[in-house]
Design an enzyme around this catalytic site. Structure first.
Site: not given
Ligand code: DOR
Length: 388
Positions: A58, A92, A177, A250, A277
């Protein structure tokens, strides 16, 4: 090259012993006190653990389109410095990785520029808009290892159910998610009805851990991952307050009882995977509340700090064998003939200085803390890509 004197831990092979490992681009030989051959490079691993290469499933590499946050070069250099021989990168990006051409282009860029292996995760819906499923067969053929709208939850259950049905034609799992427990409950319902292989990104609350445990107990084909920050850090803490708006992530940081429940969920095997993440943003973006932390370069130390009683074989599995199995990619073992992707680490404290990160994202709640475990060397396909 001969990796000498280390403690080899290979969870799927059931190995935990002082063994030398000879590698070319694959593992050639494993044995006690192997003698170096003429002209052979040796790497002294005494006092260290030799493990199958770590895989972070991730990671936000921000390519294409957000190179001010991270690039394939900076993100994968951060990965090898963090002990990772492979990363799975999230969809993303700008534009989103929602079609085979985009996945192919990313893989081409990665094979030219990346420091470690890169496995693309494709979007679950077109433009990640949560409305229309993507073409999963084509994405899978192009090399996508999973499907996710990570960053956003697919709110329409009918869309998710249709996506799961279509994606059942391929092996790659769907990655949810969920910022709320209710979202997870709903997604697990779809996972159960569809029978599709499923994975839950960044499990972050006590309730989510309970939902995941219950789903697995009733036979749903679902795995879960946890970040080091959700295991260690809580919203109401001096560290979070010191970060101010930069503490935003998040799912949000929870309470102490959430962090404790997540640690227990790792201990009892409900959560099998560690994933950072890694979500780099500039300082300006962070001060305006962009969610996410830079995770790759602290992961090994931060996970060791999070659960100091986790057996080493489990620690290694959470970072290598389990993510390899989840994504059906090579790796996760060092038996003879497997790829020579190797992570060498040791229990030696070090102090995090985020401004020295290679990642362009320099925000982490672990900045300034002392972590108990560090990476000694990262070897990809038999080549040393990082050495402390
Ligand atoms: O904190 C986060 N940032 N959670 C996510 O799921 C996406 C990520 C991001 O792309 O910055």
């Amino acid at each position: 090259m001969l990796i000498r004197g280390g403690r080899l831990i290979d969870p799927p092979a059931g190995i935990d012993a002082l063994l030398d490992v000879r590698v070319s681009n694959v593992v050639v030989e494993i044995g006690e006190h192997l003698a170096p051959q003429a002209g052979e490079e040796t790497l002294n691993a005494s006092g260290a653990i030799v493990a199958p290469g770590f895989i972070d499933m991730h990671v936000h590499l921000r390519d294409p389109g957000q190179s001010h946050k991270e690039t394939i070069e900076t993100g994968t250099e951060a990965a090898v410095r963090g002990g990772f021989t492979a990363v799975a990168c999230m969809a993303n990006t700008s534009p989103a990785l929602d079609n085979a051409a985009a996945v192919n282009a990313l893989r081409r860029e990665a094979s030219a520029r990346a420091r470690c292996r890169v496995y693309p995760i494709a979007a679950l819906t077109r433009e990640r808009a949560g409305k229309e499923p993507c073409e999963y067969r084509a994405l899978s053929k192009a090399g996508a290892v999973a499907f996710s709208d990570d960053g956003d939850h697919v709110a329409d259950v009918r869309v998710l159910a249709r996506a799961a049905e279509l994606a059942s034609a391929v092996r790659a799992p769907i990655v949810s998610h969920c910022d709320r427990d209710t979202e997870l409950e709903s997604d697990l319902g779809v996972a159960q009805t569809s029978g599709k292989a499923w994975h839950v990104a960044h499990v972050a609350t006590k309730r989510s851990a309970e939902l995941l445990r219950a789903a697995r107990a009733r036979g749903v084909r679902v795995t879960g991952e946890v970040t080091a920050h959700h295991l260690c850090c809580v919203a109401d803490s001096a560290e979070a307050r010191a970060l101010g708006s930069a503490a935003r992530v998040n799912p949000a940081l929870g309470a102490e009882e959430d962090a404790r429940a997540l640690r227990d969920a790792v201990r009892d095997g409900t959560i099998e995977i560690f994933a950072s993440d890694h979500a780099p943003h500039t300082f300006a973006e962070k001060s305006e509340g962009a969610p996410g932390f830079s995770g790759l370069e602290v992961a090994v130390g931060a996970y060791a700090a999070a659960i100091d009683d986790l057996p080493l074989a489990r620690f290694v599995s959470c970072l290598s064998s389990a993510p390899a199995a989840r994504l059906s990619v090579e790796g996760g073992t060092l038996v003879v003939g497997s790829r020579a992707d190797v992570t060498i680490f040791c229990d030696e404290p070090w102090r995090v200085d985020a401004k020295r990160f290679t990642s362009l994202g320099k925000t982490t709640p672990f900045d300034g803390t002392t972590l108990p475990r560090r990476v000694a060397a990262t070897i990809v396909g038999g080549e040393i890509r990082y050495r402390a």
